[in-house]
Design a protein around this motif. Structure first.
Motif, PDB file in Angstrom:
ATOM      1  N   VAL A 210      51.059 -13.534  21.074  1.00  0.00           N
ATOM      2  CA  VAL A 210      50.455 -12.248  20.695  1.00  0.00           C
ATOM      3  C   VAL A 210      49.873 -11.594  21.951  1.00  0.00           C
ATOM      4  O   VAL A 210      49.150 -12.261  22.698  1.00  0.00           O
ATOM      5  CB  VAL A 210      49.298 -12.456  19.673  1.00  0.00           C
ATOM      6  N   PRO A 211      50.168 -10.286  22.214  1.00  0.00           N
ATOM      7  CA  PRO A 211      49.542  -9.659  23.390  1.00  0.00           C
ATOM      8  C   PRO A 211      48.047  -9.406  23.142  1.00  0.00           C
ATOM      9  O   PRO A 211      47.604  -9.343  21.999  1.00  0.00           O
ATOM     10  CB  PRO A 211      50.305  -8.336  23.538  1.00  0.00           C
ATOM     11  N   LEU A 212      47.307  -9.291  24.219  1.00  0.00           N
ATOM     12  CA  LEU A 212      45.866  -9.026  24.111  1.00  0.00           C
ATOM     13  C   LEU A 212      45.628  -7.549  23.810  1.00  0.00           C
ATOM     14  O   LEU A 212      46.353  -6.684  24.300  1.00  0.00           O
ATOM     15  CB  LEU A 212      45.181  -9.364  25.432  1.00  0.00           C
ATOM     16  N   GLU A 213      44.600  -7.261  23.008  1.00  0.00           N
ATOM     17  CA  GLU A 213      44.230  -5.860  22.822  1.00  0.00           C
ATOM     18  C   GLU A 213      43.557  -5.358  24.089  1.00  0.00           C
ATOM     19  O   GLU A 213      42.994  -6.133  24.858  1.00  0.00           O
ATOM     20  CB  GLU A 213      43.230  -5.739  21.658  1.00  0.00           C
ATOM     21  N   SER A 214      43.566  -4.012  24.272  1.00  0.00           N
ATOM     22  CA  SER A 214      43.066  -3.479  25.550  1.00  0.00           C
ATOM     23  C   SER A 214      41.580  -3.787  25.751  1.00  0.00           C
ATOM     24  O   SER A 214      41.149  -4.092  26.861  1.00  0.00           O
ATOM     25  CB  SER A 214      43.307  -1.975  25.627  1.00  0.00           C
ATOM     26  N   ASN A 215      40.797  -3.750  24.650  1.00  0.00           N
ATOM     27  CA  ASN A 215      39.363  -4.039  24.866  1.00  0.00           C
ATOM     28  C   ASN A 215      39.112  -5.522  25.156  1.00  0.00           C
ATOM     29  O   ASN A 215      38.154  -5.880  25.832  1.00  0.00           O
ATOM     30  CB  ASN A 215      38.500  -3.542  23.697  1.00  0.00           C
ATOM     31  N   MET A 216      40.011  -6.388  24.689  1.00  0.00           N
ATOM     32  CA  MET A 216      39.906  -7.811  25.026  1.00  0.00           C
ATOM     33  C   MET A 216      40.198  -8.015  26.517  1.00  0.00           C
ATOM     34  O   MET A 216      39.529  -8.796  27.196  1.00  0.00           O
ATOM     35  CB  MET A 216      40.917  -8.630  24.212  1.00  0.00           C
ATOM     36  N   ILE A 217      41.223  -7.294  27.014  1.00  0.00           N
ATOM     37  CA  ILE A 217      41.549  -7.403  28.448  1.00  0.00           C
ATOM     38  C   ILE A 217      40.341  -6.953  29.264  1.00  0.00           C
ATOM     39  O   ILE A 217      39.963  -7.602  30.238  1.00  0.00           O
ATOM     40  CB  ILE A 217      42.783  -6.530  28.806  1.00  0.00           C
ATOM     41  N   LEU A 218      39.718  -5.832  28.820  1.00  0.00           N
ATOM     42  CA  LEU A 218      38.537  -5.325  29.536  1.00  0.00           C
ATOM     43  C   LEU A 218      37.416  -6.357  29.535  1.00  0.00           C
ATOM     44  O   LEU A 218      36.737  -6.545  30.536  1.00  0.00           O
ATOM     45  CB  LEU A 218      38.041  -4.032  28.889  1.00  0.00           C
ATOM     46  N   LEU A 219      37.248  -6.998  28.386  1.00  0.00           N
ATOM     47  CA  LEU A 219      36.178  -7.996  28.265  1.00  0.00           C
ATOM     48  C   LEU A 219      36.436  -9.160  29.226  1.00  0.00           C
ATOM     49  O   LEU A 219      35.539  -9.582  29.966  1.00  0.00           O
ATOM     50  CB  LEU A 219      36.103  -8.505  26.822  1.00  0.00           C
ATOM     51  N   LEU A 220      37.682  -9.661  29.223  1.00  0.00           N
ATOM     52  CA  LEU A 220      38.034 -10.770  30.125  1.00  0.00           C
ATOM     53  C   LEU A 220      37.843 -10.348  31.573  1.00  0.00           C
ATOM     54  O   LEU A 220      37.378 -11.116  32.412  1.00  0.00           O
ATOM     55  CB  LEU A 220      39.486 -11.199  29.907  1.00  0.00           C
ATOM     56  N   TRP A 221      38.207  -9.084  31.850  1.00  0.00           N
ATOM     57  CA  TRP A 221      38.077  -8.594  33.221  1.00  0.00           C
ATOM     58  C   TRP A 221      36.599  -8.513  33.624  1.00  0.00           C
ATOM     59  O   TRP A 221      36.226  -8.884  34.729  1.00  0.00           O
ATOM     60  CB  TRP A 221      38.742  -7.230  33.364  1.00  0.00           C
ATOM     61  N   SER A 222      35.748  -8.057  32.686  1.00  0.00           N
ATOM     62  CA  SER A 222      34.330  -7.941  33.052  1.00  0.00           C
ATOM     63  C   SER A 222      33.719  -9.336  33.224  1.00  0.00           C
ATOM     64  O   SER A 222      32.824  -9.522  34.044  1.00  0.00           O
ATOM     65  CB  SER A 222      33.549  -7.107  32.037  1.00  0.00           C
ATOM     66  N   PHE A 223      34.244 -10.334  32.480  1.00  0.00           N
ATOM     67  CA  PHE A 223      33.803 -11.722  32.723  1.00  0.00           C
ATOM     68  C   PHE A 223      34.163 -12.145  34.143  1.00  0.00           C
ATOM     69  O   PHE A 223      33.372 -12.762  34.845  1.00  0.00           O
ATOM     70  CB  PHE A 223      34.488 -12.697  31.746  1.00  0.00           C
ATOM     71  N   THR A 224      35.393 -11.792  34.534  1.00  0.00           N
ATOM     72  CA  THR A 224      35.865 -12.174  35.863  1.00  0.00           C
ATOM     73  C   THR A 224      34.991 -11.544  36.936  1.00  0.00           C
ATOM     74  O   THR A 224      34.583 -12.196  37.899  1.00  0.00           O
ATOM     75  CB  THR A 224      37.327 -11.706  36.063  1.00  0.00           C
ATOM     76  N   VAL A 225      34.684 -10.245  36.753  1.00  0.00           N
ATOM     77  CA  VAL A 225      33.887  -9.535  37.747  1.00  0.00           C
ATOM     78  C   VAL A 225      32.456 -10.059  37.767  1.00  0.00           C
ATOM     79  O   VAL A 225      31.876 -10.272  38.830  1.00  0.00           O
ATOM     80  CB  VAL A 225      33.911  -8.007  37.465  1.00  0.00           C
ATOM     81  N   SER A 226      31.885 -10.331  36.584  1.00  0.00           N
ATOM     82  CA  SER A 226      30.477 -10.732  36.577  1.00  0.00           C
ATOM     83  C   SER A 226      30.295 -12.203  36.926  1.00  0.00           C
ATOM     84  O   SER A 226      29.169 -12.647  37.171  1.00  0.00           O
ATOM     85  CB  SER A 226      29.822 -10.411  35.236  1.00  0.00           C
ATOM     86  N   ALA A 227      31.397 -12.967  36.986  1.00  0.00           N
ATOM     87  CA  ALA A 227      31.281 -14.361  37.448  1.00  0.00           C
ATOM     88  C   ALA A 227      30.759 -14.394  38.877  1.00  0.00           C
ATOM     89  O   ALA A 227      30.073 -15.329  39.285  1.00  0.00           O
ATOM     90  CB  ALA A 227      32.639 -15.057  37.376  1.00  0.00           C
ATOM     91  N   TYR A 228      31.061 -13.341  39.634  1.00  0.00           N
ATOM     92  CA  TYR A 228      30.663 -13.302  41.056  1.00  0.00           C
ATOM     93  C   TYR A 228      29.137 -13.216  41.224  1.00  0.00           C
ATOM     94  O   TYR A 228      28.542 -14.077  41.869  1.00  0.00           O
ATOM     95  CB  TYR A 228      31.382 -12.134  41.738  1.00  0.00           C
ATOM     96  N   PRO A 229      28.462 -12.212  40.599  1.00  0.00           N
ATOM     97  CA  PRO A 229      26.995 -12.207  40.721  1.00  0.00           C
ATOM     98  C   PRO A 229      26.324 -13.426  40.070  1.00  0.00           C
ATOM     99  O   PRO A 229      25.275 -13.868  40.542  1.00  0.00           O
ATOM    100  CB  PRO A 229      26.555 -10.912  40.042  1.00  0.00           C
ATOM    101  N   LEU A 230      26.933 -13.990  39.016  1.00  0.00           N
ATOM    102  CA  LEU A 230      26.329 -15.189  38.418  1.00  0.00           C
ATOM    103  C   LEU A 230      26.395 -16.351  39.398  1.00  0.00           C
ATOM    104  O   LEU A 230      25.437 -17.113  39.553  1.00  0.00           O
ATOM    105  CB  LEU A 230      27.047 -15.555  37.113  1.00  0.00           C
ATOM    106  N   GLY A 231      27.527 -16.467  40.089  1.00  0.00           N
ATOM    107  CA  GLY A 231      27.641 -17.478  41.142  1.00  0.00           C
ATOM    108  C   GLY A 231      26.625 -17.204  42.239  1.00  0.00           C
ATOM    109  O   GLY A 231      25.993 -18.124  42.774  1.00  0.00           O
ATOM    110  N   GLY A 232      26.459 -15.928  42.569  1.00  0.00           N
ATOM    111  CA  GLY A 232      25.513 -15.539  43.618  1.00  0.00           C
ATOM    112  C   GLY A 232      24.099 -15.950  43.271  1.00  0.00           C
ATOM    113  O   GLY A 232      23.340 -16.440  44.120  1.00  0.00           O
TER     114      GLY A 232
END
Length: 490
Positions: A50-72
């Protein structure tokens, strides 16, 4: 000249694997955004059918981006104990392990068909940046001679800006920003780490750390001789021994102890205000806006990445300029000027954004504002904020102060990153009002409450803050009428 060569090489060796990585890793993630989102979708489709819905992709992407400051944030918290137990130099060297893990994870993520590896790699990259943002300015300011301390510690900001620009350049389609090469782009941060691992071991540990934390006078003298060559060390050594005597019998403080110590009240307040303002002043959000504004100004879509490199170069030019002038001009004027100018440009920027469609030349004005805002940020706040914790805290409180400073920096980066899209949605053209308020309040704080630290020894700075922290009590005892109060005006 030999000793200044050693100092310059120490700065480069610490910088390339230190704050350079922070800037570099912030900017390399921008180029492959769409490719990584496609990769997430394809991987999900292969796994579940099943393909991902666009808002799910956005959510996964924001997790990816915010992993950086959490690591920081994690890095900022472990940096304090690391600096105390392992020493400044050893911490910087060990810190490269995190980047190497991150590079392996992101480099093989496509082969392993796992986007979780990218998220994890961003977290480790963040840890590395969190540690180096705290330990590098500490290491350099403790190794520098008094008259150059500001300029040397400020190189941390120059390396961040250099990382930003190089990340933008390497991320161009012609280099590593293409669809095929994005795993290599994300893994390219291993190169600076390897350079640091080969270069830094040849240079000395921070002399202050060796003497005051370790009590090892011989190593301290040999480190000083390496850094200063054959110039007379007696005055500098005397000053360090005085500081050692002042903190004798104390152990390194924990962050919560700083909040309980009345003697550190103003120092703490100053770094809390300034490190929060550094992220809450909206400079990073300017990069978010850059592409949109350049598009409105009629720059063709495929040329925008090149213009964005211009904004990064802006920050680089000003932080290098700031390096040259900080020990002449002082810390206060640079901070004050930076925030006042940013407040001014924020107002012009909001007016320009609201008139964008009505007046034909407005997009160019908003373009100029972006550059001016980033220039104003680079000239003062960007660099001076990182120097202050080293200068206003003594050796025993310094690592804890950097932990507080770093945690605030990363927490606010996370906050602004998460909240900014919503602020834009609700305030539209006036999205810079919150940032404007931050700039004005910070400028007022600096103007009224921050003493100048230029050219003073660490002990003199401590004395100056001591007067401030205990001013209220001395008044209660020696109240002599109004003329007493006049003399305490700032």
């Amino acid at each position: 000249q030999f000793q200044s060569k050693i100092l310059i090489l120490t700065i480069c060796a610490a910088g390339i694997g230190g704050t350079f990585q922070y800037g570099y890793n912030i900017s390399i993630i921008n180029a492959p955004t769409s490719y990584i989102q496609m990769f997430m979708n394809e991987t999900w489709l292969e796994r579940t059918g099943v393909p991902l819905e666009s808002n799910m992709i956005l959510l996964l992407w924001s997790f990816t981006v915010s992993a950086y400051p959490l690591g920081g944030l994690t890095g900022a918290v472990v940096a304090g104990p690391m600096a105390i137990m392992l020493g400044r130099k050893m911490s910087l060297l060990l810190n490269n392990v995190f980047v190497i893990i991150a590079a392996v994870l992101s480099g093989f993520s496509r082969m392993a068909k796992s986007f979780e590896m990218i998220m994890l790699s961003r977290f480790f990259t963040g840890v590395n940046a969190g540690v180096s943002m705290n330990i590098q300015p500490m290491y350099l300011a403790e190794s520098a001679p008094k008259k150059l301390r500001g300029a040397v510690a400020l190189t941390s900001a120059s390396f961040t800006a250099l990382g930003l620009v190089l990340g933008q350049i390497v991320g161009l389609r012609e280099l590593l920003g293409g669809e095929e090469s994005w795993p290599f782009l994300l893994a390219s941060n291993v190169v600076p780490a390897l350079i640091q691992l080969t270069a830094l071991p040849w240079f000395p540990e921070s002399p202050r750390y060796l003497l005051i934390d370790r009590g090892d006078e011989e190593s301290c003298i040999s480190a000083l001789q390496k850094l200063r060559g054959n110039s007379d060390l007696s005055a500098e050594l005397e000053e360090m021994l005085a500081e050692q005597a002042a903190v004798k019998g104390q152990r390194a403080k924990n962050p919560w102890e700083l909040f309980q110590t009345p003697a550190l009240r103003w120092q703490l307040m100053s770094i809390v205000v300034l490190s929060s303002a550094m992220q809450l002043c909206g400079n990073d959000s300017m990069y978010f806006y850059a592409a949109y504004v350049f598009q409105e100004a009629g720059i063709p879509q495929d040329k925008i990445p090149y213009v964005v490199i211009g904004t990064g170069s802006c920050e680089l030019i000003t932080s290098v300029t700031c390096n040259m002038i900080i020990d002449y001009v002082g810390r206060r004027p640079l901070l004050l000027g930076g925030y006042i100018f940013m407040a001014g440009w924020a107002i012009v920027f909001m007016v320009a954004l609201s008139q964008q469609t009505q007046i034909s030349w407005m997009p160019y004005l908003s373009m100029a504002c972006i550059f001016a805002y980033i220039l104003s940020f680079g000239i003062g706040p960007a660099g001076v904020t990182g120097v202050l914790p080293t200068e206003v805290f003594d050796q025993m409180s310094r690592p804890a102060a950097y932990m507080i400073c770093g945690s605030l920096l990363w927490f606010n980066l996370f906050l602004v990153g998460t909240a900014f899209p919503f602020i834009v949605k609700s305030l539209a053209h006036f999205c810079y009002v919150p940032f404007l308020v931050v700039c004005i309040c910070t400028a007022l704080y600096v103007g009224f409450f921050l003493p100048e630290t230029k050219g003073k020894s660490f002990l003199e700075i401590s004395e100056e803050f001591k007067k401030r922290n205990f001013k209220a009590q001395t008044h209660a005892v020696f109240y002599k009428g109004p003329e007493e109060i006049k003399s305490t005006m700032l």
